[in-house]
Design an enzyme around this catalytic site. Structure first.
Site, mmCIF file in Angstrom:
data_model
loop_
_atom_site.group_PDB
_atom_site.id
_atom_site.type_symbol
_atom_site.label_atom_id
_atom_site.label_comp_id
_atom_site.label_asym_id
_atom_site.label_seq_id
_atom_site.Cartn_x
_atom_site.Cartn_y
_atom_site.Cartn_z
ATOM 1 N N ARG A 21 26.099 41.325 39.984
ATOM 2 C CA ARG A 21 26.409 40.481 41.140
ATOM 3 C C ARG A 21 27.822 40.747 41.630
ATOM 4 O O ARG A 21 28.039 41.353 42.678
ATOM 5 C CB ARG A 21 26.209 39.003 40.770
ATOM 6 C CG ARG A 21 26.135 38.057 41.985
ATOM 7 C CD ARG A 21 27.488 37.645 42.521
ATOM 8 N NE ARG A 21 28.318 36.981 41.522
ATOM 9 C CZ ARG A 21 29.597 36.667 41.733
ATOM 10 N NH1 ARG A 21 30.193 36.968 42.872
ATOM 11 N NH2 ARG A 21 30.308 36.075 40.779
ATOM 12 N N ASP A 22 28.813 40.343 40.853
ATOM 13 C CA ASP A 22 30.201 40.458 41.295
ATOM 14 C C ASP A 22 30.615 41.914 41.444
ATOM 15 O O ASP A 22 31.447 42.250 42.291
ATOM 16 C CB ASP A 22 31.114 39.738 40.295
ATOM 17 C CG ASP A 22 32.467 39.405 40.885
ATOM 18 O OD1 ASP A 22 32.638 39.536 42.098
ATOM 19 O OD2 ASP A 22 33.357 39.011 40.123
ATOM 20 N N HIS A 215 37.041 33.684 34.021
ATOM 21 C CA HIS A 215 36.698 34.866 34.820
ATOM 22 C C HIS A 215 38.001 35.494 35.307
ATOM 23 O O HIS A 215 38.716 34.904 36.123
ATOM 24 C CB HIS A 215 35.830 34.422 36.001
ATOM 25 C CG HIS A 215 35.405 35.522 36.926
ATOM 26 N ND1 HIS A 215 34.092 35.952 37.024
ATOM 27 C CD2 HIS A 215 36.101 36.275 37.811
ATOM 28 C CE1 HIS A 215 34.014 36.912 37.921
ATOM 29 N NE2 HIS A 215 35.225 37.128 38.421
ATOM 30 N N HIS A 217 40.237 39.012 36.696
ATOM 31 C CA HIS A 217 40.273 40.346 37.291
ATOM 32 C C HIS A 217 41.460 41.112 36.707
ATOM 33 O O HIS A 217 42.488 40.516 36.369
ATOM 34 C CB HIS A 217 40.382 40.255 38.816
ATOM 35 C CG HIS A 217 39.126 39.783 39.471
ATOM 36 N ND1 HIS A 217 38.478 40.487 40.455
ATOM 37 C CD2 HIS A 217 38.380 38.669 39.267
ATOM 38 C CE1 HIS A 217 37.393 39.845 40.840
ATOM 39 N NE2 HIS A 217 37.314 38.729 40.135
ATOM 40 N N CYS A 248 36.148 40.501 45.252
ATOM 41 C CA CYS A 248 35.657 39.585 46.285
ATOM 42 C C CYS A 248 35.840 40.205 47.658
ATOM 43 O O CYS A 248 36.957 40.598 48.022
ATOM 44 C CB CYS A 248 36.413 38.262 46.215
ATOM 45 S SG CYS A 248 35.989 37.117 47.540
ATOM 46 N N ASN A 257 37.209 43.740 38.057
ATOM 47 C CA ASN A 257 37.011 42.728 37.028
ATOM 48 C C ASN A 257 37.409 43.278 35.669
ATOM 49 O O ASN A 257 37.522 44.489 35.473
ATOM 50 C CB ASN A 257 35.537 42.302 36.980
ATOM 51 C CG ASN A 257 35.170 41.332 38.080
ATOM 52 O OD1 ASN A 257 35.206 40.126 37.903
ATOM 53 N ND2 ASN A 257 34.822 41.876 39.236
#
Length: 330
Positions: A21-22, A215, A217, A248, A257
């Protein structure tokens, strides 16, 4: 005699894979569904038991994630796998409920500017939306978990400073609105270990074990250091992307990430069991590199290799080193 560390860290940790996803949402490549299913199967064979497979957003906005329904259906066939999806609005939540996923992550940006750019809603409007989603979940009689993810928790490329008291207020508001649990995200890679320790310590005082995940990065090379700082506050679940892909679309400069393989290696080296097999994970990384030609992958372990002195903490948790799903050796 070796000196014991002055901090206490959890004996086990969960690494939730969010690359599907990300990671993929920021890339121009649209992977075929069957390739994504291979990714899920290989991550599962490596021992990962929490995977975010996609997001219920309009296909015209993110064609990379248009097959989330199919991925949920495939992933739910794997025993013991917790399947999560991101939902940006009530319609997305309704699709998530229909899909049968185990968890929906509702993102909230503590930065007003980023929230409007990313979701076209203010942070407080997102809180109100979570209340609607909780009502829809309960009305459907679903056991799906709702996780409120507070992003830009350490600053924002669009707004700049994001006061910690805003982050904590919004985190509490998400819980009050009906989120089952919450997480904090350094969406744009502004965090440092001292700031992480301060904010997560304060957040755990408020949310306790309902603060479930961090979460980070690695935009400026501090991703793993920030994981360690959060780990020392008692957090034991971390999002990561294989190969360090991700970012993002609405946050310039936020790519990268924390790398799944580097994170698992660090945790296992420290004696924190993840249940993940490093060799299988590196084999999957090589496969992803082939699936994403021309796209930058990051991380250090794949370059340097696993040292001869490495001893995994997960011997009792890791999956067998033989056959993956469908008999494929990975």
């Amino acid at each position: 005699m070796p000196t014991a560390p002055s901090f206490v860290i959890p004996p086990t940790a969960v690494v939730r894979e969010v690359g599907l996803r990300d990671g993929l949402q920021s890339l121009p490549v649209v992977l075929p569904t069957h390739t994504k299913c291979e990714w899920i199967d290989a991550a599962y064979a490596a021992g990962q038991r929490e995977i975010e497979v996609g997001s219920f957003v309009p296909a015209r906005l993110l064609p990379q994630l248009a097959d989330t329904d199919a991925l949920v259906a495939h992933a739910k066939k794997l025993p013991g796998l917790s399947v999560s999806v991101l939902v940006p609005n009530v319609k997305g939540a309704e699709r998530a409920l229909d899909s049968g996923a185990d968890l929906m992550l509702v993102p909230l940006s503590a930065s007003h500017a980023h929230s409007v750019a990313n979701l076209r809603k203010t942070p407080d409007e997102v809180v109100a939306m979570v209340g609607q989603i909780r009502a829809a979940r309960d009305a459907a009689g679903s056991s799906m978990l709702i996780e409120g993810g507070v992003g830009t928790a350490f600053g924002c490329t669009l707004q700049g400073q994001v006061p910690p008291h805003d982050v904590l207020r919004l985190m509490q508001a998400l819980l009050d609105a009906g989120a089952d649990r919450v997480s904090l995200a350094d969406t744009v890679g502004y965090a440092d270990p001292a700031a992480v320790q301060r904010l997560f310590t304060d957040a755990r005082r408020i949310a306790g074990e309902r603060l479930c995940c961090a979460h980070f990065h690695d935009t400026r090379g501090l991703g793993l250091a920030n994981v360690l700082a959060a780990l020392q506050t008692g957090v034991s679940r971390f999002d990561a992307c294989l190969g360090g892909i991700g970012g993002c679309p609405h946050a310039p400069g936020a790519s990268g990430n924390v790398s799944t393989e580097d994170l698992v290696f660090m945790l296992e080296s420290m004696g924190v069991a993840t249940g993940v097999d490093i060799d299988r994970l590196l084999a999957l990384r090589a496969a992803v590199d082939g699936w994403l030609p021309g796209q930058p992958l990051h991380g250090a372990l794949w370059r340097a290799g696993v040292p001869k002195t490495f001893r995994a903490a997960s011997h009792s948790l890791a999956q067998p080193h033989t056959q993956g799903p469908r008999g494929a050796r990975l």
